[in-house]
Design a protein around this motif. Structure first.
Motif, PDB file in Angstrom:
ATOM      1  N   SER A  73       0.864  -0.733   0.176  1.00 23.52           N
ATOM      2  CA  SER A  73      -0.272   0.146  -0.092  1.00 23.52           C
ATOM      3  C   SER A  73       0.981   0.959  -0.222  1.00 23.52           C
ATOM      4  O   SER A  73       2.261   1.273   0.510  1.00 23.52           O
ATOM      5  N   VAL A  74       0.175   2.291  -0.558  1.00 24.66           N
ATOM      6  CA  VAL A  74       0.618   3.508  -0.774  1.00 24.66           C
ATOM      7  C   VAL A  74       0.240   4.739   0.180  1.00 24.66           C
ATOM      8  O   VAL A  74      -1.002   4.680  -1.012  1.00 24.66           O
ATOM      9  N   GLU A  75       0.216   5.516   0.827  1.00 21.32           N
ATOM     10  CA  GLU A  75      -0.373   6.568   1.882  1.00 21.32           C
ATOM     11  C   GLU A  75      -0.465   8.380   0.986  1.00 21.32           C
ATOM     12  O   GLU A  75       1.051   7.847   0.407  1.00 21.32           O
ATOM     13  N   ALA A  76      -1.132   9.210   0.674  1.00 21.17           N
ATOM     14  CA  ALA A  76      -0.702  10.288   0.301  1.00 21.17           C
ATOM     15  C   ALA A  76      -1.476  11.181   0.370  1.00 21.17           C
ATOM     16  O   ALA A  76      -2.786  10.757   1.276  1.00 21.17           O
ATOM     17  N   GLN A  89      -5.207  11.169 -12.562  1.00 19.20           N
ATOM     18  CA  GLN A  89      -3.704  10.573 -12.842  1.00 19.20           C
ATOM     19  C   GLN A  89      -2.670  10.697 -11.130  1.00 19.20           C
ATOM     20  O   GLN A  89      -2.017   9.890 -11.243  1.00 19.20           O
ATOM     21  N   GLU A  90      -3.339  11.281 -10.965  1.00 23.50           N
ATOM     22  CA  GLU A  90      -2.494  10.985  -8.892  1.00 23.50           C
ATOM     23  C   GLU A  90      -3.083   9.695  -8.420  1.00 23.50           C
ATOM     24  O   GLU A  90      -1.458   9.057  -7.662  1.00 23.50           O
ATOM     25  N   ARG A  91      -4.164   9.452  -8.238  1.00 21.57           N
ATOM     26  CA  ARG A  91      -4.492   7.788  -8.290  1.00 21.57           C
ATOM     27  C   ARG A  91      -4.080   6.624  -9.082  1.00 21.57           C
ATOM     28  O   ARG A  91      -3.440   6.095  -8.429  1.00 21.57           O
ATOM     29  N   GLU A  92      -3.629   6.528 -10.196  1.00 28.93           N
ATOM     30  CA  GLU A  92      -2.877   5.865 -11.235  1.00 28.93           C
ATOM     31  C   GLU A  92      -1.527   5.857 -10.907  1.00 28.93           C
ATOM     32  O   GLU A  92      -1.221   4.343 -10.652  1.00 28.93           O
ATOM     33  N   GLU A 134      -2.565 -10.176 -11.527  1.00 28.34           N
ATOM     34  CA  GLU A 134      -2.683  -8.507 -11.118  1.00 28.34           C
ATOM     35  C   GLU A 134      -4.141  -8.216 -10.119  1.00 28.34           C
ATOM     36  O   GLU A 134      -4.861  -9.457 -10.662  1.00 28.34           O
ATOM     37  N   GLY A 135      -3.843  -8.050  -9.076  1.00 18.75           N
ATOM     38  CA  GLY A 135      -5.636  -8.020  -8.156  1.00 18.75           C
ATOM     39  C   GLY A 135      -5.935  -6.929  -8.573  1.00 18.75           C
ATOM     40  O   GLY A 135      -5.886  -6.272  -9.128  1.00 18.75           O
ATOM     41  N   SER A 136      -7.308  -6.837  -8.056  1.00 22.56           N
ATOM     42  CA  SER A 136      -8.269  -5.318  -8.113  1.00 22.56           C
ATOM     43  C   SER A 136      -7.472  -4.490  -7.581  1.00 22.56           C
ATOM     44  O   SER A 136      -6.986  -4.760  -5.925  1.00 22.56           O
ATOM     45  N   LYS A 137      -8.364  -3.470  -7.736  1.00 23.08           N
ATOM     46  CA  LYS A 137      -7.783  -2.148  -7.078  1.00 23.08           C
ATOM     47  C   LYS A 137      -8.018  -1.704  -6.686  1.00 23.08           C
ATOM     48  O   LYS A 137      -9.453  -1.942  -6.166  1.00 23.08           O
ATOM     49  N   ASN A 138      -7.502  -1.229  -5.282  1.00 26.42           N
ATOM     50  CA  ASN A 138      -8.513  -1.234  -4.112  1.00 26.42           C
ATOM     51  C   ASN A 138      -7.875   0.274  -3.265  1.00 26.42           C
ATOM     52  O   ASN A 138      -7.254   0.641  -2.980  1.00 26.42           O
ATOM     53  N   TYR A 139      -8.558   1.375  -3.827  1.00 22.43           N
ATOM     54  CA  TYR A 139      -8.463   2.691  -3.608  1.00 22.43           C
ATOM     55  C   TYR A 139      -9.124   2.738  -1.958  1.00 22.43           C
ATOM     56  O   TYR A 139     -10.344   3.613  -1.880  1.00 22.43           O
ATOM     57  N   LEU A 140      -8.814   3.891  -0.990  1.00 25.82           N
ATOM     58  CA  LEU A 140      -9.006   4.101   0.405  1.00 25.82           C
ATOM     59  C   LEU A 140      -9.402   5.754   0.356  1.00 25.82           C
ATOM     60  O   LEU A 140      -8.526   5.759   0.794  1.00 25.82           O
ATOM     61  N   ILE A 161      -4.325   9.079   2.034  1.00 30.35           N
ATOM     62  CA  ILE A 161      -5.438   7.789   1.340  1.00 30.35           C
ATOM     63  C   ILE A 161      -4.338   6.638   1.433  1.00 30.35           C
ATOM     64  O   ILE A 161      -3.760   7.006   0.944  1.00 30.35           O
ATOM     65  N   SER A 162      -5.237   6.201   1.060  1.00 28.88           N
ATOM     66  CA  SER A 162      -4.825   4.860   1.171  1.00 28.88           C
ATOM     67  C   SER A 162      -5.129   3.863  -0.542  1.00 28.88           C
ATOM     68  O   SER A 162      -5.908   3.854  -0.735  1.00 28.88           O
ATOM     69  N   ILE A 163      -3.672   3.326  -1.253  1.00 26.34           N
ATOM     70  CA  ILE A 163      -3.937   3.105  -2.094  1.00 26.34           C
ATOM     71  C   ILE A 163      -3.158   1.570  -2.073  1.00 26.34           C
ATOM     72  O   ILE A 163      -1.740   1.472  -2.141  1.00 26.34           O
ATOM     73  N   ASN A 164      -4.362   0.220  -2.592  1.00 23.03           N
ATOM     74  CA  ASN A 164      -3.390  -0.561  -1.751  1.00 23.03           C
ATOM     75  C   ASN A 164      -3.854  -1.209  -3.720  1.00 23.03           C
ATOM     76  O   ASN A 164      -4.085  -0.929  -4.706  1.00 23.03           O
ATOM     77  N   ALA A 165      -2.137  -2.484  -3.776  1.00 24.28           N
ATOM     78  CA  ALA A 165      -2.400  -2.970  -4.221  1.00 24.28           C
ATOM     79  C   ALA A 165      -1.878  -4.936  -4.046  1.00 24.28           C
ATOM     80  O   ALA A 165      -1.581  -4.756  -3.221  1.00 24.28           O
TER      81      ALA A 165
END
Length: 266
Positions: free
Chosen positions: A68-71, A180-183, A220-226, A254-258
């Motif tokens: 996960s990456v947080e921003a 774009q930031e999310r991607e 590749e798993g499904s995208k997860n955006y919190l 915000i947490s982006i999971n992969a």
């Protein structure tokens, strides 16, 4: 004469016996050769089946990696509304339309793009008396707007501006980032997830004393955006819009999971 006949008969018997023996020996040899060929063929078939079976069997190792990456959020989404009441439905509608138009104008004048203001819901409630609930005493018009604030630092300012210019209800606020930031963040999380899965596979193979090859498959798993925050901010101010405030927010990250799954063979 009799003696000659006997000699001839004995000679004929001996010749017949020799011929029969030769024929039997030849048949036995042919039978033996056929049996040998059949056994050789069976042996060849047996070896071939074993090789095909071994070639078709694979030991597989499946490893999953997560990261996960947080921003910090960069965008605020406000949902606010205008509520108008009157005993006359047309009067309530006219007042609501006037306030909505004024609100839109003020928001655009203060830097909100027209395309970032949209209606989320519109409905009219019928009001009944509180005693019998059978007599109509008035109407309530509700018009709610979604407002996208691209500069998150102005979220409180825009909220206060709206409440001073016709908005008398705030339903909720949430925070996010651009597509774009999310991607970009997702790709970063994806790379980290793949790296973790690879390291895990190497360590597991080493501990088991095996050599792995691959990965032969990557899933590749499904995208997860919190989102950082999604709350019922509930102002529910009086209809005269007399609320005076200096609103500020403190949104969470915000947490982006992969997730990546790697398949190896050994």
């Amino acid at each position: 004469m009799k003696f000659r006949n006997r000699i001839f008969l004995m000679t004929l018997i001996i010749i017949s016996a020799l011929a029969f023996t030769a024929c039997s020996t030849d048949n036995n040899e042919k039978g033996t050769d056929q049996e040998v060929e059949t056994q050789d063929k069976k042996q060849e078939d047996k070896i071939e089946n074993v090789e095909m079976k071994e070639a078709g069997e694979k030991s597989m190792m499946t490893i999953k990696g997560q990261a996960s990456v947080e921003a910090k959020p960069s965008i605020a989404y406000l949902n606010i509304g205008v509520v108008s009441k009157s005993d006359n439905i047309k009067t309530a509608q006219d007042e609501n339309n006037k306030n909505i138009d004024q609100l839109r104008k003020i928001l655009i004048e203060n830097g909100i793009e027209e395309g970032d203001i949209s209606t989320s819901s519109f409905y009219i409630d019928t009001n009944y008396d509180q005693e019998t609930y059978t007599k109509i005493v008035g109407y309530t018009v509700n018009h709610n707007l979604n407002i996208k604030v691209n500069d998150i630092d102005r979220a409180g300012e825009i909220m206060d501006l709206a409440t001073k210019n016709g908005a008398n209800r705030s339903n909720n606020i949430r925070f996010g980032i651009s597509d774009q930031e999310r991607e970009d963040l997702y790709q970063e999380a994806l790379a980290k997830a793949a790296e973790k899965a690879g390291i895990k596979a190497s360590r597991l193979a080493e501990s088991m004393g095996i050599k792995i090859r691959g990965p032969v498959e990557v899933i590749e798993g499904s995208k997860n955006y919190l989102p950082g925050m999604e709350s019922e901010y509930g102002l529910y101010m009086d209809l005269e819009g007399q609320a005076k405030m200096d609103t500020s927010f403190n949104p969470g990250d915000i947490s982006i999971n992969a997730t990546v799954t790697l398949v190896y063979v050994y």
